[in-house]
Design a protein around this motif. Structure first.
Motif, PDB file in Angstrom:
ATOM      1  N   ARG A  83       1.399   4.962   0.247  1.00 52.50           N
ATOM      2  CA  ARG A  83       0.707   6.247   0.957  1.00 52.50           C
ATOM      3  C   ARG A  83       1.057   7.578   0.413  1.00 52.50           C
ATOM      4  O   ARG A  83       2.545   7.777   0.159  1.00 52.50           O
TER       5      ARG A  83
ATOM      6  N   CYS B   6       3.010   8.733   8.786  1.00 49.01           N
ATOM      7  CA  CYS B   6       3.253   7.489   7.831  1.00 49.01           C
ATOM      8  C   CYS B   6       4.447   6.829   8.354  1.00 49.01           C
ATOM      9  O   CYS B   6       4.453   5.580   8.503  1.00 49.01           O
TER      10      CYS B   6
ATOM     11  N   GLN C 271       3.604  -1.303   3.490  1.00 44.99           N
ATOM     12  CA  GLN C 271       3.177   0.095   3.073  1.00 44.99           C
ATOM     13  C   GLN C 271       4.525   0.873   2.938  1.00 44.99           C
ATOM     14  O   GLN C 271       5.507   0.600   3.608  1.00 44.99           O
TER      15      GLN C 271
ATOM     16  N   PRO D 180       0.919  11.316   1.577  1.00 47.66           N
ATOM     17  CA  PRO D 180       0.691  12.403   2.380  1.00 47.66           C
ATOM     18  C   PRO D 180       0.621  13.882   1.654  1.00 47.66           C
ATOM     19  O   PRO D 180       1.511  13.805   0.548  1.00 47.66           O
TER      20      PRO D 180
ATOM     21  N   VAL E 162       5.682   5.322   1.484  1.00 46.26           N
ATOM     22  CA  VAL E 162       5.270   6.482   1.628  1.00 46.26           C
ATOM     23  C   VAL E 162       6.028   7.136   0.403  1.00 46.26           C
ATOM     24  O   VAL E 162       7.204   7.040   0.167  1.00 46.26           O
TER      25      VAL E 162
ATOM     26  N   ALA F  27       5.987   3.052   7.443  1.00 43.73           N
ATOM     27  CA  ALA F  27       5.736   3.159   5.989  1.00 43.73           C
ATOM     28  C   ALA F  27       7.260   3.287   5.666  1.00 43.73           C
ATOM     29  O   ALA F  27       8.089   4.163   6.085  1.00 43.73           O
TER      30      ALA F  27
ATOM     31  N   GLU G 179       1.469  14.842   7.939  1.00 46.57           N
ATOM     32  CA  GLU G 179       0.765  13.650   7.436  1.00 46.57           C
ATOM     33  C   GLU G 179       2.120  12.516   7.106  1.00 46.57           C
ATOM     34  O   GLU G 179       2.074  11.355   7.275  1.00 46.57           O
TER      35      GLU G 179
ATOM     36  N   PHE H  30       1.002  -1.289  -0.068  1.00 46.47           N
ATOM     37  CA  PHE H  30       0.115  -0.069  -0.100  1.00 46.47           C
ATOM     38  C   PHE H  30       1.085   1.234   0.058  1.00 46.47           C
ATOM     39  O   PHE H  30       1.849   1.223   0.870  1.00 46.47           O
TER      40      PHE H  30
END
Length: 238
Positions: A4, A15, A41, A6, A43, A20, A11, A2
């Motif tokens: 992410r 993460c 995950q 931000p 980022v 992340a 943010e 996943f």
């Protein structure tokens, strides 16, 4: 996995706190992830404004190499233009090149610009020097520098240390007390030296020859000399 995205520094901090893994442009980590397994995950900073700046003495870590243009000094622009292929430059990021790459093509230009790194720590953005950035490898947000007087860059494709071409970066920085800075990528290492700027070109070159740069192969130091001459001429015209 996943990924992410931000949209703010706060943010991005969340993460990282939640585990992340920074992904950058994924040009360097993708193969290792395929081999060793993907993280749950990741980022990316591509939506964080502080990581997307270009110009006014700053370059964001999430900026793609092909996006580096005349808003930054020539030494950075030419270095970015010489990285890999067009396809690589359309996906690779500034942060990935400096922090994640072994070649670190943008490091010599950053050193001669006397750049500082803005990194994301648990307490928020913190400014640090490039040596600490490379030693600790925190999440890079941007590079920042004061506008140089003049710069120069050369990639010596015909002079190799193994399979890695030498790179020469030169800049005159500082308006009141100018300094001549030279950085040379030698294999996977980067030599960086600085001497006071002097209108006596021979004296400056003599001072550089007494540093670690003087131990470089003759063809490389000749390229240093030629770039220094060009940069000094442009500095005198400013």
């Amino acid at each position: 996995m996943f990924v992410r995205l931000p949209t703010s520094v706060s943010e991005a901090q969340e993460c990282l706190a939640e585990g992340a893994v920074p992904v950058g442009g994924a040009t360097l980590v993708w193969a290792s992830w395929q081999r060793d397994g993907f993280p749950e995950q990741a980022v990316s900073l591509r939506e964080v404004p502080e990581a997307r700046v270009v110009g006014d003495g700053a370059l964001g870590a999430a900026v793609l190499l092909h996006e580096i243009d005349a808003r930054v000094p020539e030494v950075l622009r030419r270095a970015a233009a010489g990285v890999g292929t067009g396809a690589v430059r359309r996906t690779a990021t500034v942060g990935g090149n400096i922090v994640g790459s072994t070649l670190r093509c943008l490091l010599p230009p950053a050193l001669v610009l006397d750049a500082r790194a803005v990194v994301l720590e648990p307490e928020g953005p913190v400014e640090t020097d490039l040596a600490e950035l490379l030693a600790k490898r925190p999440l890079l947000l941007s590079l920042r520098w004061r506008e140089p007087v003049a710069t120069g860059y050369r990639k010596l494709t015909g002079v190799l240390r193994g399979e890695v071409p030498f790179v020469v970066a030169v800049a005159v920085t500082g308006a009141e007390r100018p300094v001549l800075r030279v950085a040379v990528r030698d294999g996977y290492d980067v030599l960086s030296e600085a001497v006071p700027y002097d209108t006596d070109l021979r004296r400056m070159l003599g001072a550089l020859a007494l540093t670690a740069l003087g131990t470089l192969p003759e063809a490389v130091f000749e390229a240093v000399r030629e770039e220094v001459v060009g940069v000094v001429e442009r500095a005198g015209a400013c």
